[in-house]
Write a protein that holds these residues in place. Structure first.
Motif, mmCIF file in Angstrom:
data_model
loop_
_atom_site.group_PDB
_atom_site.id
_atom_site.type_symbol
_atom_site.label_atom_id
_atom_site.label_comp_id
_atom_site.label_asym_id
_atom_site.label_seq_id
_atom_site.Cartn_x
_atom_site.Cartn_y
_atom_site.Cartn_z
ATOM 1 N N ARG A 157 0.875 -1.174 0.000
ATOM 2 C CA ARG A 157 0.000 0.000 0.000
ATOM 3 C C ARG A 157 0.911 1.222 0.000
ATOM 4 N NH1 ARG A 157 -2.543 -3.781 -1.057
ATOM 5 N NH2 ARG A 157 -4.435 -4.593 -0.061
ATOM 6 N N LEU A 158 0.845 2.002 -1.072
ATOM 7 C CA LEU A 158 1.800 3.083 -1.301
ATOM 8 C C LEU A 158 1.109 4.436 -1.356
ATOM 9 C CD1 LEU A 158 4.643 4.129 -2.141
ATOM 10 C CD2 LEU A 158 3.998 3.613 -4.508
ATOM 11 N N PHE A 169 -2.196 4.071 -3.404
ATOM 12 C CA PHE A 169 -2.320 3.014 -4.404
ATOM 13 C C PHE A 169 -1.974 1.689 -3.747
ATOM 14 C CE2 PHE A 169 0.001 0.204 -7.300
ATOM 15 C CZ PHE A 169 -0.975 -0.046 -8.258
ATOM 16 N N GLY A 170 -2.704 0.633 -4.081
ATOM 17 C CA GLY A 170 -2.441 -0.675 -3.494
ATOM 18 C C GLY A 170 -2.488 -1.794 -4.509
ATOM 19 N N ALA A 171 -1.744 -2.860 -4.229
ATOM 20 C CA ALA A 171 -1.745 -4.044 -5.085
ATOM 21 C C ALA A 171 -1.558 -5.279 -4.227
ATOM 22 C CB ALA A 171 -0.643 -3.954 -6.133
ATOM 23 N N LEU A 191 -6.217 -4.727 -7.126
ATOM 24 C CA LEU A 191 -5.705 -3.372 -7.269
ATOM 25 C C LEU A 191 -6.686 -2.419 -6.604
ATOM 26 C CD1 LEU A 191 -4.558 -3.272 -11.018
ATOM 27 C CD2 LEU A 191 -3.067 -3.339 -9.006
ATOM 28 N N ASP A 192 -6.172 -1.373 -5.956
ATOM 29 C CA ASP A 192 -7.076 -0.369 -5.405
ATOM 30 C C ASP A 192 -6.416 1.004 -5.427
ATOM 31 O OD1 ASP A 192 -6.307 -2.206 -2.624
ATOM 32 O OD2 ASP A 192 -5.644 -0.124 -2.702
ATOM 33 N N PHE A 193 -7.265 2.021 -5.430
ATOM 34 C CA PHE A 193 -6.783 3.402 -5.444
ATOM 35 C C PHE A 193 -7.794 4.273 -4.710
ATOM 36 C CE2 PHE A 193 -6.317 7.675 -7.184
ATOM 37 C CZ PHE A 193 -4.959 7.864 -7.028
ATOM 38 N N GLY A 194 -7.293 5.120 -3.807
ATOM 39 C CA GLY A 194 -8.219 5.960 -3.059
ATOM 40 C C GLY A 194 -7.508 6.978 -2.196
#
Length: 248
Positions: A157-158, A169-171, A191-194
């Motif tokens: 998680r970046l 951003f996450g993967a 994948l996620d973004f928030g």
């Protein structure tokens, strides 16, 4: 005379021990603030100290990042002290839960949910980057079919900036173990973004839009020349929705 000297010597030792126990220190709060003072009392719940003017302060233990000696540190000592504070916050747990629309790209649309528990580090160098791994429980409902998986995964998680409020951003990548004998599991990816809000150096919350892919192998019956054959066929299961997370 001898007893008098012993008495004075004993009092001197007690005074020196008391003075040593009251040496000045620097109390570092999670906000980054530093206060010079003397620690009066501390346990797992509360931290009490007195500043140089004699004013007494009390903080919940969770709000105190650490205690440093009150002396002029060398550059090397500053680096070591900073590393000690960061090391105390390095281990972290990430709890995520979400839900949304699930579908098989070839046919059915339904719903899905996920709960993941990940363990790792919340600090990489000077950045609040989470890197770790763990497992979860994912359920998908596609028409009359139900699929439940236990994904074992590695995750990152970046946050894109080091501000208190930052895009993140996450993967994730791993393998989803099927929790039924009616189908087999396979590759899992997400994948996620928030948005993420950092509450203190170790704790943060986030809300993200996510997409997850889960491979499954289901039995398929075919009739060829009047003969019935059953084989496993790969199926792509996709979920898209919202997910909430807590870093602590």
């Amino acid at each position: 005379m001898k007893n008098h000297l012993i008495h004075k010597f004993t009092l001197s030792l007690l005074f020196l021990a008391f003075a040593a126990g009251l040496h000045a220190e620097i109390i570092v709060l999670n906000t980054g603030a530093q206060i010079k003072g003397t620690v009066v009392f501390e346990n797992e719940e509360v931290f009490i100290f007195r500043d140089a003017e004699g004013t007494r302060f009390q903080y919940p233990r969770s709000e105190v990042a650490g205690v440093l000696p009150d002396k002029e540190p060398t550059e090397q000592q500053e680096d070591q002290d900073d590393q000690k504070i960061r090391t105390a916050k390095k281990a972290s747990i990430l709890l995520e839960a979400g839900g949304g629309v699930a579908f098989n790209p070839n046919s059915t649309v339904g719903g899905g949910f996920s709960v993941d528990l990940l363990f790792g580090s919340h600090h990489i160098g000077s950045r609040h980057i989470f890197v770790g791994g763990g497992l979860g429980y994912h359920g998908l409902f596609l028409g009359a079919a139900k699929y439940n998986f236990l994904p074992i995964q590695a995750a990152v998680r970046l946050p894109l900036t080091e501000e208190k409020h930052a895009p993140v951003f996450g993967a994730s990548l791993g393998y989803g173990i099927a929790l039924s004998k009616d189908y087999l599991g396979g590759i899992y990816a997400g994948l996620d973004f928030g948005y993420r809000c950092r509450l203190n150096p170790k704790t943060a919350i986030s809300v993200v839009a996510y997409g997850q892919f889960q491979q499954a192998f289901v039995p398929v019956t075919e009739i060829i020349d009047g003969n019935e054959f059953v084989h496993k066929s790969g199926r792509s299961l996709v979920t898209a929705g919202l997910k909430f997370a807590l870093y602590f």
